[in-house]
Design a protein around this motif. Sequence first.
Motif, PDB file in Angstrom:
ATOM      1  N   ASN A  37       0.827  -1.222   0.000  1.00 41.07           N
ATOM      2  CA  ASN A  37       0.000   0.000   0.000  1.00 41.07           C
ATOM      3  C   ASN A  37       0.854   1.262   0.000  1.00 41.07           C
ATOM      4  O   ASN A  37       0.500   2.271  -0.632  1.00 41.07           O
ATOM      5  CB  ASN A  37      -0.930   0.000   1.215  1.00 41.07           C
ATOM      6  N   GLU A  38       1.971   1.180   0.691  1.00 42.51           N
ATOM      7  CA  GLU A  38       2.865   2.340   0.726  1.00 42.51           C
ATOM      8  C   GLU A  38       3.436   2.631  -0.660  1.00 42.51           C
ATOM      9  O   GLU A  38       3.508   3.786  -1.090  1.00 42.51           O
ATOM     10  CB  GLU A  38       4.006   2.072   1.724  1.00 42.51           C
ATOM     11  N   ASN A  39       3.799   1.577  -1.388  1.00 39.70           N
ATOM     12  CA  ASN A  39       4.322   1.754  -2.746  1.00 39.70           C
ATOM     13  C   ASN A  39       3.243   2.262  -3.704  1.00 39.70           C
ATOM     14  O   ASN A  39       3.503   3.118  -4.565  1.00 39.70           O
ATOM     15  CB  ASN A  39       4.894   0.433  -3.272  1.00 39.70           C
ATOM     16  N   LEU A  40       2.033   1.732  -3.562  1.00 37.37           N
ATOM     17  CA  LEU A  40       0.927   2.194  -4.406  1.00 37.37           C
ATOM     18  C   LEU A  40       0.605   3.662  -4.120  1.00 37.37           C
ATOM     19  O   LEU A  40       0.295   4.432  -5.039  1.00 37.37           O
ATOM     20  CB  LEU A  40      -0.321   1.331  -4.166  1.00 37.37           C
ATOM     21  N   PHE A 120      -5.936  11.133   0.039  1.00 35.45           N
ATOM     22  CA  PHE A 120      -5.892   9.881  -0.725  1.00 35.45           C
ATOM     23  C   PHE A 120      -6.741   8.831  -0.002  1.00 35.45           C
ATOM     24  O   PHE A 120      -6.703   8.732   1.229  1.00 35.45           O
ATOM     25  CB  PHE A 120      -4.453   9.381  -0.867  1.00 35.45           C
ATOM     26  N   TYR A 121      -7.454   8.044  -0.780  1.00 38.63           N
ATOM     27  CA  TYR A 121      -8.375   7.077  -0.169  1.00 38.63           C
ATOM     28  C   TYR A 121      -8.224   5.712  -0.850  1.00 38.63           C
ATOM     29  O   TYR A 121      -8.312   5.596  -2.077  1.00 38.63           O
ATOM     30  CB  TYR A 121      -9.812   7.565  -0.316  1.00 38.63           C
ATOM     31  N   PHE A 122      -7.980   4.676  -0.024  1.00 37.08           N
ATOM     32  CA  PHE A 122      -7.928   3.298  -0.510  1.00 37.08           C
ATOM     33  C   PHE A 122      -9.322   2.672  -0.427  1.00 37.08           C
ATOM     34  O   PHE A 122     -10.018   2.835   0.585  1.00 37.08           O
ATOM     35  CB  PHE A 122      -6.967   2.457   0.335  1.00 37.08           C
ATOM     36  N   SER A 123      -9.721   1.953  -1.458  1.00 33.03           N
ATOM     37  CA  SER A 123     -11.009   1.251  -1.414  1.00 33.03           C
ATOM     38  C   SER A 123     -11.012   0.254  -0.261  1.00 33.03           C
ATOM     39  O   SER A 123      -9.976  -0.309   0.102  1.00 33.03           O
ATOM     40  CB  SER A 123     -11.264   0.524  -2.735  1.00 33.03           C
ATOM     41  N   LYS A 124     -12.183   0.051   0.335  1.00 33.94           N
ATOM     42  CA  LYS A 124     -12.300  -0.830   1.499  1.00 33.94           C
ATOM     43  C   LYS A 124     -11.953  -2.281   1.171  1.00 33.94           C
ATOM     44  O   LYS A 124     -11.538  -3.044   2.035  1.00 33.94           O
ATOM     45  CB  LYS A 124     -13.717  -0.763   2.067  1.00 33.94           C
ATOM     46  N   SER A 125     -12.172  -2.639  -0.077  1.00 33.52           N
ATOM     47  CA  SER A 125     -11.867  -4.012  -0.497  1.00 33.52           C
ATOM     48  C   SER A 125     -11.376  -3.991  -1.933  1.00 33.52           C
ATOM     49  O   SER A 125     -11.516  -2.979  -2.639  1.00 33.52           O
ATOM     50  CB  SER A 125     -13.111  -4.897  -0.373  1.00 33.52           C
ATOM     51  N   ASP A 126     -10.779  -5.103  -2.351  1.00 34.64           N
ATOM     52  CA  ASP A 126     -10.369  -5.233  -3.748  1.00 34.64           C
ATOM     53  C   ASP A 126     -11.573  -5.683  -4.579  1.00 34.64           C
ATOM     54  O   ASP A 126     -12.424  -6.445  -4.108  1.00 34.64           O
ATOM     55  CB  ASP A 126      -9.231  -6.249  -3.874  1.00 34.64           C
ATOM     56  N   TYR A 127     -11.599  -5.244  -5.833  1.00 28.37           N
ATOM     57  CA  TYR A 127     -12.736  -5.529  -6.705  1.00 28.37           C
ATOM     58  C   TYR A 127     -12.303  -6.428  -7.872  1.00 28.37           C
ATOM     59  O   TYR A 127     -11.180  -6.302  -8.379  1.00 28.37           O
ATOM     60  CB  TYR A 127     -13.330  -4.229  -7.251  1.00 28.37           C
ATOM     61  N   ILE A 128     -13.208  -7.323  -8.289  1.00 28.18           N
ATOM     62  CA  ILE A 128     -12.949  -8.213  -9.416  1.00 28.18           C
ATOM     63  C   ILE A 128     -13.510  -7.587 -10.683  1.00 28.18           C
ATOM     64  O   ILE A 128     -14.709  -7.316 -10.775  1.00 28.18           O
ATOM     65  CB  ILE A 128     -13.579  -9.604  -9.199  1.00 28.18           C
ATOM     66  N   ILE A 129     -12.653  -7.349 -11.667  1.00 22.74           N
ATOM     67  CA  ILE A 129     -13.062  -6.816 -12.969  1.00 22.74           C
ATOM     68  C   ILE A 129     -12.424  -7.686 -14.049  1.00 22.74           C
ATOM     69  O   ILE A 129     -11.200  -7.820 -14.094  1.00 22.74           O
ATOM     70  CB  ILE A 129     -12.616  -5.352 -13.161  1.00 22.74           C
ATOM     71  N   ASN A 130     -13.265  -8.294 -14.901  1.00 17.28           N
ATOM     72  CA  ASN A 130     -12.759  -9.172 -15.976  1.00 17.28           C
ATOM     73  C   ASN A 130     -11.815 -10.247 -15.432  1.00 17.28           C
ATOM     74  O   ASN A 130     -10.730 -10.485 -15.961  1.00 17.28           O
ATOM     75  CB  ASN A 130     -12.026  -8.355 -17.049  1.00 17.28           C
ATOM     76  N   ASN A 131     -12.229 -10.876 -14.326  1.00 17.16           N
ATOM     77  CA  ASN A 131     -11.479 -11.980 -13.715  1.00 17.16           C
ATOM     78  C   ASN A 131     -10.136 -11.559 -13.124  1.00 17.16           C
ATOM     79  O   ASN A 131      -9.308 -12.408 -12.810  1.00 17.16           O
ATOM     80  CB  ASN A 131     -11.248 -13.108 -14.731  1.00 17.16           C
ATOM     81  N   SER A 132      -9.911 -10.275 -13.000  1.00 14.98           N
ATOM     82  CA  SER A 132      -8.688  -9.778 -12.364  1.00 14.98           C
ATOM     83  C   SER A 132      -9.060  -8.948 -11.143  1.00 14.98           C
ATOM     84  O   SER A 132     -10.092  -8.269 -11.134  1.00 14.98           O
ATOM     85  CB  SER A 132      -7.867  -8.936 -13.341  1.00 14.98           C
ATOM     86  N   LYS A 133      -8.207  -8.995 -10.134  1.00 14.22           N
ATOM     87  CA  LYS A 133      -8.467  -8.262  -8.897  1.00 14.22           C
ATOM     88  C   LYS A 133      -7.791  -6.895  -8.968  1.00 14.22           C
ATOM     89  O   LYS A 133      -6.623  -6.783  -9.343  1.00 14.22           O
ATOM     90  CB  LYS A 133      -7.954  -9.062  -7.698  1.00 14.22           C
TER      91      LYS A 133
END
Length: 732
Positions: A37-40, A120-133
């Motif tokens: 997260n720090e790198n992102l 800056f705001y990180f989404s609460k969870s990761d999302y699946i789009i086109n079979n990729s997270k």
Amino acid sequence: MFTKKKVIYFFILLLLVSVLDFWIFSNIKTSYNEVLNENLLKTSQIISRSIPKSNFDYNKWIKKYEKENENLKIIYINGLPGFFETTDYFNEENIYNFFNNNLKSKDFQKGIESAVYSEFYFSKSDYIINNSKYRIIFAPILSDEYDVLGVGVLFFKMDKYMEFYRIVNIFMYAVIIIFILLYGIINFSRDPVMNFIILGIFVIVAIFTAYPLFEAVRLTFIKNGEFSLDIWKKILTTKQYLNAFWGSIKLGISTATLSTLVGFLFAFVLARTGIKGKKIFSTMATLPVISPPFSLTLSILLLFGNNGLITKKILGLENFSIYGLGGLTLVQTIGMFPIAYLTMVGVLHSIDSTLEDASLDLNASKLETFLKVTLPLSMPGILSAWLLVFTNSLADFANPLILSGNYRVLSVEAYLEVTGMNRLGNGAALSILLLLPTITAFLVQRFWVSKKSFVTVTGKPSPRITELVSKPVKTILVSLIVLIIIFLISLYGTIVAGCFVRNWGIDYTFTLENITEALQRGKDAIMDTVTLASAATPIAGILAMMTALILVRKKFSGKRLFEILIMAPFAIPGTLIGISYILAFNKAPLILVGTGAIIVINYIIRELPVGVEGGVAALRQIDPSIEEAAQDLGADAPTVFKTIVLPLLRPAFISSLSYTFVRSMTAVSAVIFLISAKWYHITVLIYNFSENLRFGLASVLATTLIIIVLAAFGLMRLLVKESETLEKSVSQ
């Protein structure tokens, strides 16, 4: 071995180990996630301050960052949502549609609000789009004066990073499984050492046989991360692939039929007649087994190719072509009839002559006796020989690669799909397709044999054989054998002659330049091949004998599965093994592609079944009481194996070593997928020289390989002498 106290202790320790295990690996994942997260966040901050200073070409700005980072997708909202009218900029339609569909969610609303207020705001969870997270960061886009100009919605693709979490989870659960196995074997088994050996071998074959095959099969049903039958639909409906499939079938049938006829000729003459020089004939009949796969193909090209000595120099033929089904059948028959011979000679030798005598006593002619008694009783061996040659022909890769011409076969198509078009899924599917005719032929053979009885030895067998051929017929049969042997010798002689010809087919001037150039260019490949084969040989030999001991002497749950995994590589085409190894070991946690280790492992696993079969056959002749006596005197399993079993299995052990070394030296089908710039193979270099019409260089390396292989067999003969069998007398 099971007591209440032991079981309670086991569950208490298992609970403690599990808690500690989950705590340690959870901390590892948490720490990694914080660093990630720090790198992102740093990447997001750089993008936040990089707004175009002139012309406001937002699309170009987005493309620049997406090109620099293939795992990043950007949506730019120009303006302040909720305060002013905004304009959206993006490149990926799918990403933007996903954004719009989730725009009213609490998570996205919170993200936009935070970015508007320079946070800056990180989404609460990761999302699946086109079979990729994806992990989403809402970033304020700032001017040089740090005014908020808009909101950047940054989609970071996490598939690459998720690999780390997957590996951590594998290790986390592996620790628990290992603890259960180790504790269980030590505390709940009567023979812990042997159980550890069984477990170790089982793990080896599971990792290097079952897992790669699973990966290959899985790939044929996956497209864009989802289950799909598209690959199989394409394979089964494309004319090119279907022609290659039927091409392989036709080649397999023609080769198996001719090889079985030639093999039966040798086996019948050597086992059922009283000719002289049987050892010489038998040696010549097995010579192609120990020669490199390219050697016979190379000699056929030198003699019958477009610039062949016979076709062009002697006969002056212009339109003759050795390429295609005819040439392939010839080469495969010469190369594979020894398999049929070795399969049938033992069957023919064991037929009790009293049955033939009874037929002759009932006034049947020798021909009738052969057709109605000898031939039917030989049928199990004939069918087995046909099946073995058919299987080997389908899986053959080396000969069709050079001689197929416009004739298509599946093994070459699979190779071209992988190396030429980088379509691993198609290559895996084509290789799997090769298994279907093999399995079908095997089931038909088993069904046919199971319906009939072929028992002839019910008591003491006759010590003699009844010769069923007259002298003229014997002369004809021996003449045929001699002609085949002469042709075989001429093929090998042609390879040697090719070493000393300047340019075969054009300039037959004597030269030694080929030897110098070939050895200079091929010295690294020769050293690599010998090194890798030498590394695999002792491991494969010891592993084969240990496995044979387990299969013959031990009873344990899962034994049938264990045996199937051990023997499976013998029936699997080399192309499929090569492709499956690329798929399985080109990613964490076992990244072996490009190393010498994967080639050594391939040698060991590929040739293990033959060594195991030899060890099993030898162990069945050894009385178990010998080992039991040693155990009664206090010897543990390793001591018994080292001091009792291995010395008694010495002939089978030496044979296993020799076979593994020779097959490793002459391997092609799987190895051609696994070689790298660091580790090369002499057979691949021979193929490259042949493809580039450098037949002189190819001849030198083929001859060198034959010399190395024959030297290995000579060393085997020095280390162990074959048991002399009782010769049967011949009655006319």
